[in-house]
Enzyme design. Structure first.
Site, PDB file in Angstrom:
ATOM      1  N   ASP A 176       0.864  -1.182   0.000  1.00 17.86           N
ATOM      2  CA  ASP A 176       0.000   0.000   0.000  1.00 17.86           C
ATOM      3  C   ASP A 176       0.894   1.223   0.000  1.00 17.86           C
ATOM      4  O   ASP A 176       2.118   1.130   0.213  1.00 17.86           O
ATOM      5  CB  ASP A 176      -0.900   0.003   1.245  1.00 17.86           C
ATOM      6  N   ASP A 180       3.174   1.763  -5.118  1.00 13.82           N
ATOM      7  CA  ASP A 180       2.313   2.540  -6.000  1.00 13.82           C
ATOM      8  C   ASP A 180       2.194   1.740  -7.288  1.00 13.82           C
ATOM      9  O   ASP A 180       3.183   1.591  -8.029  1.00 13.82           O
ATOM     10  CB  ASP A 180       2.933   3.915  -6.265  1.00 13.82           C
ATOM     11  N   VAL A 181       1.025   1.198  -7.574  1.00  9.44           N
ATOM     12  CA  VAL A 181       0.885   0.295  -8.729  1.00  9.44           C
ATOM     13  C   VAL A 181       0.986   1.024 -10.061  1.00  9.44           C
ATOM     14  O   VAL A 181       1.029   0.372 -11.117  1.00  9.44           O
ATOM     15  CB  VAL A 181      -0.443  -0.501  -8.669  1.00  9.44           C
ATOM     16  N   ASN A 213      -6.080  -5.624  -5.654  1.00 11.54           N
ATOM     17  CA  ASN A 213      -7.126  -4.847  -4.993  1.00 11.54           C
ATOM     18  C   ASN A 213      -6.978  -3.349  -5.215  1.00 11.54           C
ATOM     19  O   ASN A 213      -7.922  -2.594  -5.012  1.00 11.54           O
ATOM     20  CB  ASN A 213      -7.115  -5.151  -3.492  1.00 11.54           C
ATOM     21  N   SER A 215     -15.756  -4.748  -9.759  1.00 13.37           N
ATOM     22  CA  SER A 215     -16.907  -4.065  -9.172  1.00 13.37           C
ATOM     23  C   SER A 215     -18.151  -4.401  -9.986  1.00 13.37           C
ATOM     24  O   SER A 215     -18.062  -4.719 -11.183  1.00 13.37           O
ATOM     25  CB  SER A 215     -16.695  -2.550  -9.180  1.00 13.37           C
ATOM     26  N   TYR A 243     -14.599   4.923 -14.174  1.00 15.07           N
ATOM     27  CA  TYR A 243     -14.310   3.853 -13.222  1.00 15.07           C
ATOM     28  C   TYR A 243     -14.918   2.540 -13.700  1.00 15.07           C
ATOM     29  O   TYR A 243     -14.274   1.478 -13.659  1.00 15.07           O
ATOM     30  CB  TYR A 243     -14.884   4.258 -11.865  1.00 15.07           C
ATOM     31  N   LYS A 255     -13.071  -1.008 -14.581  1.00 14.21           N
ATOM     32  CA  LYS A 255     -13.443  -2.252 -13.908  1.00 14.21           C
ATOM     33  C   LYS A 255     -13.894  -3.311 -14.913  1.00 14.21           C
ATOM     34  O   LYS A 255     -13.594  -4.501 -14.760  1.00 14.21           O
ATOM     35  CB  LYS A 255     -14.539  -1.982 -12.877  1.00 14.21           C
ATOM     36  N   THR A 299     -16.512   0.394   3.747  1.00 16.62           N
ATOM     37  CA  THR A 299     -15.092   0.579   4.019  1.00 16.62           C
ATOM     38  C   THR A 299     -14.863   1.997   4.524  1.00 16.62           C
ATOM     39  O   THR A 299     -15.782   2.832   4.496  1.00 16.62           O
ATOM     40  CB  THR A 299     -14.259   0.361   2.740  1.00 16.62           C
TER      41      THR A 299
END
Length: 258
Positions: free
Chosen positions: A37, A59-60, A86, A138, A150, A154, A185
């Site tokens: 993370d 950092d992806v 994730n 999602s 988004y 996804k 969350t």
């Protein structure tokens, strides 16, 4: 159950929410976990609590960091069996007709290309262990709930997963997707009223918990799912089939607040 005894899993965005729940579930089932993370303090604390775990800042969107995280996992534990993609998020707030090229690129780079980077870096090791990848997509990638950019990212994760599954199935590597509905969350901490409203959209009468997703991930990542690949498992309290979905409009609750 100790379905992950002797196995190593790398979980991206593991500092809180779904990622944290997944890391805890895999560790509880005997696995060694690499938690990554941007929130270094949180993942270090989590890794210390889990015991046989490693915290790595990641950092992806930065390929060198992705490569380094996978290398650190293999250096520490000697293998890699599971990748849980994730990392991601909704980072575009404009209406679709106003979304700039740079905003499109940012969204796709984080959510779609970021997942691809992690798969690319992990693949040589997953081939050796006949491991698997579970990507957190999602319901936005399956139906029109708004947040177009988004949702496109996804949906791209789902198509990418199917193609990887077809390409690498002969090598024993599996690829699957979990598609959550609304999950309670920390991202929702400042919107409790919105979460309460969303309950009405779900036939099961509540929004999801991170543990709901972790349970699905643990199944797909385990040998219990050894003949499942290229599959998308919606974990969404029935929202895709329930009457609440019929009430959504482009300016309804999901488009406005989600």
């Amino acid at each position: 159950m100790l379905r992950f005894e002797g196995k190593v899993a790398l979980v991206t965005a593991g500092a809180q929410g779904i990622g944290e729940a997944v890391a805890r579930r895999i560790a509880a089932e005997g696995g060694s976990v690499v938690v990554t993370d941007l929130q270094e303090d949180r993942i270090k604390a989590l890794a210390a609590e889990l015991g046989d775990a490693l915290a790595v800042r990641l950092d992806v969107t930065v390929r060198d960091e992705v490569d380094a995280a996978v290398a650190a996992a293999v250096e520490r534990f000697g293998r890699l069996d599971v990748l849980v993609n994730n990392a991601g998020g909704c980072i575009v707030s404009t209406v679709p007709e106003d979304t700039s090229d740079s905003e499109w690129h940012r969204q796709l780079d984080l959510t779609l290309v970021g997942a691809a980077r992690c798969i690319q870096a992990s693949l040589p090791h997953l081939v050796q262990t006949r491991g698997n990848v579970v990507t957190i997509s999602s319901v936005n990638g399956l139906a029109a709930f708004g947040n177009l950019e988004y949702a496109a990212a996804k949906a791209g994760q789902i198509a990418m997963t199917q193609n990887f599954a077809a390409r690498y199935g002969g090598m024993g590597v599996r690829f699957n997707v979990v598609a959550p509905g609304t999950i309670n969350t920390p991202n929702w901490d400042n919107q409790p009223d919105t979460l309460e409203k969303f309950k009405a959209l779900y036939p099961l009468g509540r929004v999801g918990r991170p543990e709901d997703i972790a349970a699905a991930v643990a199944f797909l990542a385990s040998d219990d799912a050894s003949w499942i690949t290229g599959h998308t498992l919606p974990v969404e309290g029935g929202v895709l089939t329930g009457p609440g979905l019929l009430d959504l409009t482009p300016t309804g609750p999901f488009r406005k607040d989600y």
